[in-house]
Motif scaffolding. Structure first.
Motif, PDB file in Angstrom:
ATOM      1  N   SER A 155       0.858  -1.273  -0.145  1.00  0.00           N
ATOM      2  CA  SER A 155       0.148  -0.048   0.075  1.00  0.00           C
ATOM      3  C   SER A 155       0.893   1.164  -0.033  1.00  0.00           C
ATOM      4  CB  SER A 155      -0.917  -0.017   1.125  1.00  0.00           C
ATOM      5  OG  SER A 155      -0.228   0.110   2.550  1.00  0.00           O
ATOM      6  N   ALA A 156       1.919   1.225   0.550  1.00  0.00           N
ATOM      7  CA  ALA A 156       2.766   2.362   0.731  1.00  0.00           C
ATOM      8  C   ALA A 156       3.530   2.567  -0.742  1.00  0.00           C
ATOM      9  CB  ALA A 156       4.119   2.272   1.745  1.00  0.00           C
ATOM     10  N   LEU A 173     -12.248   4.426   9.595  1.00  0.00           N
ATOM     11  CA  LEU A 173     -11.091   4.960  10.493  1.00  0.00           C
ATOM     12  C   LEU A 173     -11.153   5.591  11.422  1.00  0.00           C
ATOM     13  CD1 LEU A 173      -8.035   5.697   9.861  1.00  0.00           C
ATOM     14  CD2 LEU A 173      -8.815   7.869   9.087  1.00  0.00           C
ATOM     15  N   SER A 216      -9.704   3.684  14.643  1.00  0.00           N
ATOM     16  CA  SER A 216      -8.814   4.411  15.563  1.00  0.00           C
ATOM     17  C   SER A 216      -9.225   4.431  17.034  1.00  0.00           C
ATOM     18  CB  SER A 216      -8.850   6.146  15.028  1.00  0.00           C
ATOM     19  OG  SER A 216      -8.246   5.995  13.843  1.00  0.00           O
ATOM     20  N   ILE A 274      -3.676   9.910   1.627  1.00  0.00           N
ATOM     21  CA  ILE A 274      -2.729  10.176   2.828  1.00  0.00           C
ATOM     22  C   ILE A 274      -3.439   8.797   3.841  1.00  0.00           C
ATOM     23  CG2 ILE A 274      -2.254  11.238   4.794  1.00  0.00           C
ATOM     24  CD1 ILE A 274      -2.582  13.785   3.118  1.00  0.00           C
ATOM     25  N   ILE A 275      -4.331   8.433   3.735  1.00  0.00           N
ATOM     26  CA  ILE A 275      -5.043   7.403   4.833  1.00  0.00           C
ATOM     27  C   ILE A 275      -4.523   6.013   4.208  1.00  0.00           C
ATOM     28  CG2 ILE A 275      -6.940   6.292   5.859  1.00  0.00           C
ATOM     29  CD1 ILE A 275      -8.429   8.924   5.572  1.00  0.00           C
ATOM     30  N   PHE A 327      -1.871   5.770   2.381  1.00  0.00           N
ATOM     31  CA  PHE A 327      -0.518   5.449   2.782  1.00  0.00           C
ATOM     32  C   PHE A 327       0.042   5.214   4.109  1.00  0.00           C
ATOM     33  CE2 PHE A 327       3.858   7.433   3.008  1.00  0.00           C
ATOM     34  CZ  PHE A 327       4.740   7.038   1.956  1.00  0.00           C
ATOM     35  N   LEU A 328      -0.738   5.542   5.091  1.00  0.00           N
ATOM     36  CA  LEU A 328      -0.419   5.116   6.445  1.00  0.00           C
ATOM     37  C   LEU A 328      -0.568   3.554   6.890  1.00  0.00           C
ATOM     38  CD1 LEU A 328      -2.104   8.380   8.140  1.00  0.00           C
ATOM     39  CD2 LEU A 328       0.280   8.345   7.588  1.00  0.00           C
ATOM     40  N   PRO A 329       0.346   3.170   7.554  1.00  0.00           N
ATOM     41  CA  PRO A 329       0.109   1.748   8.006  1.00  0.00           C
ATOM     42  C   PRO A 329      -0.897   1.517   8.902  1.00  0.00           C
ATOM     43  CG  PRO A 329       1.931   2.876   9.182  1.00  0.00           C
ATOM     44  CD  PRO A 329       1.413   3.914   8.285  1.00  0.00           C
ATOM     45  N   ILE A 330      -1.928   1.668   8.650  1.00  0.00           N
ATOM     46  CA  ILE A 330      -3.220   1.580   9.323  1.00  0.00           C
ATOM     47  C   ILE A 330      -3.756   0.132   9.553  1.00  0.00           C
ATOM     48  CG2 ILE A 330      -5.424   2.383  10.113  1.00  0.00           C
ATOM     49  CD1 ILE A 330      -4.959   5.230   9.056  1.00  0.00           C
ATOM     50  N   ASN A 384      -6.742   0.143   4.796  1.00  0.00           N
ATOM     51  CA  ASN A 384      -6.460   0.461   3.138  1.00  0.00           C
ATOM     52  C   ASN A 384      -7.518   0.260   2.314  1.00  0.00           C
ATOM     53  OD1 ASN A 384      -3.654   0.852   3.986  1.00  0.00           O
ATOM     54  ND2 ASN A 384      -3.261  -1.418   3.691  1.00  0.00           N
TER      55      ASN A 384
END
Length: 222
Positions: A73-74, A199, A203, A153-154, A156-159, A163
Motif C-alpha cells: 500500500s505504501a 477510520l 482509531s 494519505i490514509i 499511505f499510512l500503516p493503519i 487500506n
C-alpha cells in the motif's frame, strides 16, 4: 495479429482514431502483455496520455481493494499523493517527478494484478457512461481531488485494515473521471464518507485497546 506494442501505441497515439479511446482495461492489458521485465510509473503515464489523472489514480488505488502483501500500500500509495494533489490544484496535465516515474513493478507482479483486476474492470466499464457532467466542472473536480488526496494519505499510512475502504473510494472517483460518469463520482463521495467513519471507528478501537492494556499493566505494577 498486431503485437502488444502496436496496440499500446494505437491506444495513445493522437492519430489513433477510435483506438485512442480504448478502455482502461484494454490499455492495462496491453501494458501487461509487453515483454519488458518491469512496468514503471512512467510507462503507465505515457500509455494513458491525456487520461492520466483518472487512469493512474485507478491503477494505484484499485489493487489496494484486494488483499496485498505488507508494504504494497505504501509503494502504490506514494504516486497517488502526487496525482491527487495535482487534481486538487486543477493542473491541466499530470506531471510526475523522475523518482516516481522510475518506480516500477516486475512484469510478473503487474500481470498478476492485471489478471485479478480485469474481470471487475470489464464489468464496471460496461455500466459506466457519461452522465451528471456538472460533477466534472472545475470546482467540483478540484474538491474531489482534495478528497482523494486525504484518502491517499490514509491509504499511505500503516493503519490496520484501513487500506481497502479509501482505495475503493479513490477507485470510484477515478472511474468517474475516466468515463465522465458523475454517478461513479457520487459513489466515490459516499465511499469517502464511509472510509472516514470506518477510520474513526478503527482509531477509537485501537486507542481504547491501548488504554485498557496500559491500565491493566499499571494495575499489575501498582
Amino acid at each position: 495479429m498486431s503485437d502488444p506494442s502496436s496496440r499500446l501505441s494505437a491506444a495513445v497515439s493522437p492519430n489513433g482514431g477510435g483506438e485512442h479511446r480504448q478502455r482502461f482495461s484494454e490499455v492495462l492489458s496491453a501494458l501487461a502483455a509487453r515483454p519488458n521485465p518491469a512496468v514503471s510509473v512512467g510507462d503507465a503515464l505515457n500509455a494513458f496520455g491525456d487520461r492520466a489523472f483518472g487512469a493512474l489514480m485507478l491503477l494505484f488505488a484499485a489493487p489496494n481493494v484486494l488483499p496485498l502483501p505488507p508494504g504494497m500500500s505504501a509503494v502504490l500509495g506514494a504516486p497517488l499523493l502526487f496525482v491527487a494533489a495535482q487534481l486538487m490544484l486543477g493542473r491541466p496535465a499530470l506531471w510526475m517527478p523522475r523518482f516516481i516515474c522510475e518506480r516500477s513493478l516486475s512484469r510478473d507482479v503487474f500481470v498478476l494484478l492485471t489478471d485479478k483486476l480485469s474481470p471487475v474492470l470489464n464489468r464496471s466499464e460496461r455500466l459506466l457512461r457519461p452522465r451528471l457532467g456538472v460533477m466534472f466542472s472545475p470546482i467540483p473536480k478540484r474538491i474531489a481531488g482534495g478528497a482523494c488526496l486525504l484518502l491517499a494519505i490514509i491509504l499511505f499510512l500503516p493503519i490496520p485494515f484501513g487500506n481497502m475502504p479509501p482505495a475503493f473510494a479513490i477507485t470510484a472517483f477515478a472511474l468517474g473521471i475516466l468515463e465522465r460518469d458523475g454517478l461513479a463520482t457520487l459513489v466515490g463521495w459516499l465511499a469517502a464518507v464511509g472510509s472516514l467513519l470506518i477510520l474513526a471507528a478503527i482509531s477509537s478501537a485501537i486507542v481504547a485497546g491501548v488504554t485498557a492494556f496500559l491500565d491493566h499493566l499499571w494495575g499489575i505494577l501498582g
